[in-house]
Design an enzyme around this catalytic site. Structure first.
Site, PDB file in Angstrom:
ATOM      1  N   ASP A  34       0.955  -1.244   0.102  1.00 32.98           N
ATOM      2  CA  ASP A  34       0.134   0.003   0.041  1.00 32.98           C
ATOM      3  C   ASP A  34       0.908   1.225   0.060  1.00 32.98           C
ATOM      4  O   ASP A  34       1.870   1.284   0.531  1.00 32.98           O
ATOM      5  CB  ASP A  34      -0.727   0.021   1.229  1.00 32.98           C
ATOM      6  CG  ASP A  34      -2.046   0.911   0.979  1.00 32.98           C
ATOM      7  OD1 ASP A  34      -2.428   1.416  -0.018  1.00 32.98           O
ATOM      8  OD2 ASP A  34      -2.819   1.286   2.077  1.00 32.98           O
ATOM      9  N   TRP A  39       2.949   7.963  -2.518  1.00 29.64           N
ATOM     10  CA  TRP A  39       4.527   8.101  -2.941  1.00 29.64           C
ATOM     11  C   TRP A  39       4.404   8.832  -4.168  1.00 29.64           C
ATOM     12  O   TRP A  39       5.513   9.948  -4.269  1.00 29.64           O
ATOM     13  CB  TRP A  39       5.098   6.542  -3.163  1.00 29.64           C
ATOM     14  CG  TRP A  39       6.477   6.544  -3.619  1.00 29.64           C
ATOM     15  CD1 TRP A  39       7.635   6.477  -2.642  1.00 29.64           C
ATOM     16  CD2 TRP A  39       7.230   6.894  -4.854  1.00 29.64           C
ATOM     17  NE1 TRP A  39       8.871   6.472  -3.149  1.00 29.64           N
ATOM     18  CE2 TRP A  39       8.604   6.606  -4.562  1.00 29.64           C
ATOM     19  CE3 TRP A  39       6.740   6.913  -5.980  1.00 29.64           C
ATOM     20  CZ2 TRP A  39       9.485   6.771  -5.560  1.00 29.64           C
ATOM     21  CZ3 TRP A  39       7.512   7.156  -7.088  1.00 29.64           C
ATOM     22  CH2 TRP A  39       8.811   6.974  -6.857  1.00 29.64           C
ATOM     23  N   SER A  80     -10.381  -7.529  -5.543  1.00 31.20           N
ATOM     24  CA  SER A  80     -11.378  -7.596  -6.441  1.00 31.20           C
ATOM     25  C   SER A  80     -12.362  -6.184  -6.335  1.00 31.20           C
ATOM     26  O   SER A  80     -13.087  -5.866  -7.101  1.00 31.20           O
ATOM     27  CB  SER A  80     -12.308  -8.608  -5.810  1.00 31.20           C
ATOM     28  OG  SER A  80     -12.425  -8.768  -4.314  1.00 31.20           O
ATOM     29  N   ASN A  82     -10.316  -3.181  -6.421  1.00 27.59           N
ATOM     30  CA  ASN A  82      -9.799  -2.308  -7.315  1.00 27.59           C
ATOM     31  C   ASN A  82     -10.208  -1.983  -8.536  1.00 27.59           C
ATOM     32  O   ASN A  82     -10.026  -1.246  -9.505  1.00 27.59           O
ATOM     33  CB  ASN A  82      -8.249  -2.682  -7.607  1.00 27.59           C
ATOM     34  CG  ASN A  82      -7.275  -2.691  -6.585  1.00 27.59           C
ATOM     35  OD1 ASN A  82      -6.350  -3.425  -6.363  1.00 27.59           O
ATOM     36  ND2 ASN A  82      -7.657  -1.824  -5.610  1.00 27.59           N
TER      37      ASN A  82
HETATM   38  C1  FPP Z   1      -1.895   0.208  -3.478  1.00 28.62           C
HETATM   39  O1  FPP Z   1      -1.315   1.228  -3.394  1.00 28.62           O
HETATM   40  C2  FPP Z   1      -1.229  -0.568  -4.628  1.00 28.62           C
HETATM   41  C3  FPP Z   1      -1.996  -1.225  -5.406  1.00 28.62           C
HETATM   42  C4  FPP Z   1      -3.360  -1.079  -5.644  1.00 28.62           C
HETATM   43  C5  FPP Z   1      -1.323  -1.818  -6.535  1.00 28.62           C
HETATM   44  C6  FPP Z   1      -0.209  -2.921  -6.369  1.00 28.62           C
HETATM   45  C7  FPP Z   1       0.589  -2.932  -7.481  1.00 28.62           C
HETATM   46  C8  FPP Z   1       1.770  -2.963  -7.567  1.00 28.62           C
HETATM   47  C9  FPP Z   1       3.002  -2.739  -6.803  1.00 28.62           C
HETATM   48  C10 FPP Z   1       2.641  -3.101  -9.024  1.00 28.62           C
HETATM   49  C11 FPP Z   1       2.535  -4.342  -9.661  1.00 28.62           C
HETATM   50  C12 FPP Z   1       3.050  -5.419  -8.898  1.00 28.62           C
HETATM   51  C13 FPP Z   1       3.626  -6.537  -9.437  1.00 28.62           C
HETATM   52  C14 FPP Z   1       3.833  -7.769  -8.582  1.00 28.62           C
HETATM   53  C15 FPP Z   1       3.707  -6.744 -10.830  1.00 28.62           C
HETATM   54  P1  FPP Z   1      -2.433   2.711  -3.572  1.00 28.62           P
HETATM   55  O2  FPP Z   1      -2.537   2.876  -5.212  1.00 28.62           O
HETATM   56  O3  FPP Z   1      -3.752   2.336  -2.847  1.00 28.62           O
HETATM   57  O4  FPP Z   1      -1.807   3.988  -2.836  1.00 28.62           O
HETATM   58  P2  FPP Z   1      -2.458   4.815  -2.094  1.00 28.62           P
HETATM   59  O5  FPP Z   1      -3.177   4.168  -0.999  1.00 28.62           O
HETATM   60  O6  FPP Z   1      -1.396   5.686  -1.715  1.00 28.62           O
HETATM   61  O7  FPP Z   1      -3.438   5.678  -2.957  1.00 28.62           O
END
Ligand code: FPP
Length: 254
Positions: A34, A39, A80, A82
């Site tokens: 997360d 970031w 699910s 997302n």
């Molecule tokens: C949560 O951060 C992250 C995700 C929903 C996606 C995770 C995906 C990756 C790290 C890239 C792909 C991974 C692989 C293994 C190829 P967020 O977007 O919810 O962050 P925030 O809470 O700061 O908005």
């Protein structure tokens, strides 16, 4: 990616036998990655830049986990829920997945890493779903370590599916309802065959499981860290493993 595993031999089936002075190396670590968006925002970058750096963090953490002797690393890459994100961001995540598999598969295979998916990636764009199927098939007989990627995954859905499967088997007369026990349920989950879950790490300061491995986490240790996922690296993972090693697990006993 080259790593030397500190644990070459499979460990006994039930994890968490409490060794004197600590719990040792967790067999199965799962991560809620997360903080990618925050970031990127902190740097004035688009969210995809955070996800890109997040994929890089996943690469580093997989290597560090392998070196430490972790048998299975499960990464929550797409829940699910997302699907509720804007279409552009979903497309970016699909693109990243495509890129990650295309660029990492040879090296993962060489390293003896077996790729598993929990969740239902069939709902993804057809070419991505096909790439994932091929990656699973190609690495299926690798035994050194498992990388389980949670894709279109939600724990409640997984539990409902397992219940449905067992109910169908009972209705077909293949099993007696009374035979449905915890082991049968375990075997009906997406995580069937993976080592028992020992440690769940969530980054970015949030303290929730967010529908991740709810059944499997019943006795897992939970670790919440403030680091945003793109900044999480091998040292962060080693610090998490050290924290885990200092804990005492009792599984409801004394
Ligand atoms: C949560 O951060 C992250 C995700 C929903 C996606 C995770 C995906 C990756 C790290 C890239 C792909 C991974 C692989 C293994 C190829 P967020 O977007 O919810 O962050 P925030 O809470 O700061 O908005």
């Amino acid at each position: 990616m080259i790593f030397r595993s500190a644990r070459e031999k499979p460990q006994p089936e039930q994890s968490g036998g409490v060794a004197a002075g600590g719990t040792g190396v967790p067999r199965h670590v799962a991560v809620i990655m997360d903080g990618n968006g925050r970031w990127a925002k902190a740097r004035g970058l688009p969210r995809v830049a955070g996800h890109r750096q997040g994929a890089e963090a996943a690469r580093k953490v997989l290597r560090a986990a392998g070196e430490a002797g972790v048998e299975c690393l499960t990464l929550y890459a797409f829940s699910s829920e997302n699907w509720r994100r804007p279409e552009d961001e979903i497309n970016d995540l699909m693109g990243l997945l495509r890129f990650y598999i295309a660029s990492e598969l040879d090296s993962l295979h060489r390293e003896g890493i077996s790729i598993r998916v929990i969740g239902d990636h069939k709902a993804f764009q057809p070419d991505v779903a096909r790439m994932i199927d091929k990656a699973i098939l190609r690495t299926a007989s690798n035994r050194r370590m498992i990388l389980a990627i949670a894709l279109n995954y939600g724990a409640r859905g997984e539990i409902v599916n397992a219940a449905r499967l067992l109910a169908a088997r009972a209705a077909a007369g293949e099993i007696e309802p009374g035979e449905i026990d915890e082991a049968a349920f375990d075997a009906a989950l997406d995580t069937a065959g993976l080592p028992p879950l020992d440690l769940v790490i969530r980054t970015s300061g949030e303290r929730r499981l967010s529908n991740f491995l709810l059944w499997q986490a019943a006795y897992a240790e939970l670790l919440f860290v403030d680091t945003l996922w793109p900044d999480f690296d091998g040292d962060s993972l080693r610090a998490a493993l050290a924290d885990y090693a200092g804990r005492e697990r009792r599984f409801g006993g004394r």
